[in-house]
Each structure stands twice: as C-alpha cells, then as structure tokens.
Design a protein around this motif. Sequence first.
Motif, PDB file in Angstrom:
ATOM      1  N   ASP A  63      -7.252   0.621  15.578  1.00  0.00           N
ATOM      2  CA  ASP A  63      -7.427   0.819  14.253  1.00  0.00           C
ATOM      3  C   ASP A  63      -8.065  -0.169  13.501  1.00  0.00           C
ATOM      4  N   THR A  64      -9.435  -0.489  13.380  1.00  0.00           N
ATOM      5  CA  THR A  64      -9.843  -1.601  12.496  1.00  0.00           C
ATOM      6  C   THR A  64     -10.543  -1.108  11.216  1.00  0.00           C
ATOM      7  N   THR A  65     -10.036   0.103  10.770  1.00  0.00           N
ATOM      8  CA  THR A  65     -10.497   0.615   9.459  1.00  0.00           C
ATOM      9  C   THR A  65      -9.300   0.273   8.291  1.00  0.00           C
TER      10      THR A  65
ATOM     11  N   PHE B  51      -1.483  -0.878  17.868  1.00  0.00           N
ATOM     12  CA  PHE B  51      -1.992  -1.956  18.824  1.00  0.00           C
ATOM     13  C   PHE B  51      -3.642  -2.311  18.731  1.00  0.00           C
ATOM     14  N   LEU B  52      -3.845  -3.504  18.887  1.00  0.00           N
ATOM     15  CA  LEU B  52      -5.483  -3.806  18.914  1.00  0.00           C
ATOM     16  C   LEU B  52      -5.430  -4.288  20.417  1.00  0.00           C
ATOM     17  N   VAL B  53      -6.497  -3.668  21.245  1.00  0.00           N
ATOM     18  CA  VAL B  53      -6.336  -3.607  22.635  1.00  0.00           C
ATOM     19  C   VAL B  53      -7.627  -4.174  23.198  1.00  0.00           C
TER      20      VAL B  53
ATOM     21  N   PRO C 111       2.535   9.402  21.935  1.00  0.00           N
ATOM     22  CA  PRO C 111       1.583   9.431  21.043  1.00  0.00           C
ATOM     23  C   PRO C 111       0.413   8.469  21.601  1.00  0.00           C
ATOM     24  N   ALA C 112      -0.833   8.888  20.946  1.00  0.00           N
ATOM     25  CA  ALA C 112      -1.936   7.912  21.614  1.00  0.00           C
ATOM     26  C   ALA C 112      -1.845   6.674  20.828  1.00  0.00           C
ATOM     27  N   TYR C 113      -1.108   6.285  20.060  1.00  0.00           N
ATOM     28  CA  TYR C 113      -1.298   4.914  19.172  1.00  0.00           C
ATOM     29  C   TYR C 113      -0.449   4.083  19.823  1.00  0.00           C
ATOM     30  N   GLU C 114       0.487   4.536  20.945  1.00  0.00           N
ATOM     31  CA  GLU C 114       1.817   3.949  21.626  1.00  0.00           C
ATOM     32  C   GLU C 114       1.039   3.207  22.930  1.00  0.00           C
TER      33      GLU C 114
ATOM     34  N   SER D  56      -3.091  -6.672  24.796  1.00  0.00           N
ATOM     35  CA  SER D  56      -3.031  -5.877  23.190  1.00  0.00           C
ATOM     36  C   SER D  56      -2.001  -6.745  22.225  1.00  0.00           C
ATOM     37  N   LEU D  57      -2.362  -6.476  21.126  1.00  0.00           N
ATOM     38  CA  LEU D  57      -1.773  -7.128  20.086  1.00  0.00           C
ATOM     39  C   LEU D  57      -0.815  -6.174  19.289  1.00  0.00           C
ATOM     40  N   GLN D  58       0.489  -6.418  19.048  1.00  0.00           N
ATOM     41  CA  GLN D  58       1.180  -5.366  18.458  1.00  0.00           C
ATOM     42  C   GLN D  58       1.775  -5.726  16.875  1.00  0.00           C
ATOM     43  N   ILE D  59       1.529  -4.438  16.139  1.00  0.00           N
ATOM     44  CA  ILE D  59       2.341  -4.700  14.914  1.00  0.00           C
ATOM     45  C   ILE D  59       3.310  -3.684  14.965  1.00  0.00           C
TER      46      ILE D  59
END
Length: 218
Positions: free
Chosen positions: A43-45, A69-71, A108-111, A192-195
């Motif tokens: 999600d880069t928006t 996550f940025l993957v 969920p698709a974001y996990e 990936s990087l997580q917040i």
Amino acid sequence: MRPLLSRFAFLLFLLPFLSFQGRIPLEKRALFDGMTFQGWEGDTTKTWRIVDGMLVGGSLEETVPHNDFLVTDREYGDFILTLKIRLRGQEGFINSGIQFHSQRLADPAYEMTGYQADWGEGYWASLYDESRRNKTLIAPDSTQVLKWIKKGEWNDYKIHAEKGRIQLFINGHQTVDYKEPDSMIPQSGLISLQIHGGGKAEVAIKDIFIEELNQKNR
C-alpha cells in the motif's frame, strides 16, 4: 620442480578459505534505491511512503488500522540482511518488524505468515512466528537488550538466516540464535517490512542491504 611445488602448496593453503562451509557469497546489494518503490509492493498510496531516502510506514497522527507490510517482489533463501530501523509512537501498540521466509495470506490479504525479526516494546530484537505458530520463538534477556537498543532512534538490525539457523543482531550485539526444529517450515520466501496495527506509530527503515548465500556447493 620447486615453482610447481610452491604453487601446489599455495593452493593447499587457499583451499580452506575457498571452501569455507561450502559457501559462495554473492555480491552484497541494496534492496532499496532510496528514491522509488522498485522491487517492492504494498500500500504505497497511504500506509507506506518515501521520505528523505527512507521507507516510512504508519502514522503518528492516526491509528494504524491493521498490520501492513511492504513486500519484496521476489523470494530469498539463505542471506545476511542489514538495515537501520527507527520506531516512534504516541499511543496504542507500537510495534514493527522485518518478515522473512514469508508469504502473503489470501485472507486477510494484508497479512503475512512466516518469521519476523520483531521490533517494539516487549519484543525488542526477538524472533516471532507471524500468523503461523503465533508466538515468540526465542527472545533475548529483557534487561540486557534494553542496554543495547535506542528507543525512538536509529538502530542497526542484522538478520543472518542460513540452513535453518537464524541469528539476530542489534547494534552489533547478538540477541537471538535459533535453530528451526521443524523440517516442514519453509526456509525461503519473501522479505517485508511491517507496521503493526493498533497504535499511532511510525516506522522508518533505510540502508537496506542483502548478501545472498549460495548453498549449491554444500
């Protein structure tokens, strides 16, 4: 004959170094160019952005609604990964981490599921199993690790994953040495990087470098 013997002796001397554990290290390279999301997806928006050569996720003004996550756009096996990380937060659950040997979930698709080099209060530089065993696999001494970390500031994080052995280092200090006992757990996957969701938190990561470790000659 002496020159030939000398060359032979020299080769014998070099052999232990050339065949050290059978590893052929590849070139250390950057995973982030400091300017674009090339090589990454997510999600880069809204959630993830690039600020002054840093990958930044989350917000200090709004609660992060869920883990995000940025993957990387490709998978990695054995590697040594180094980066700098800074985590700041105002309220709620302030947590981040680096996923590796991981995959995205369909629901969920974001996990994501897989190993996580954890980062946050109560989890500093520990190894967590995200959306799989859902537990901390191994953690450093809580008193000792607090002497090594710099809360709210930049910290050097290193992940060494090789042949089922995972070692984590923070600011030059080893915090985790874990050997995976389950042969069914994948030893390759996405990074990936997580917040973490549930807090007004912001993670910044920069200077991301990876050295892949070629295992073919083992």
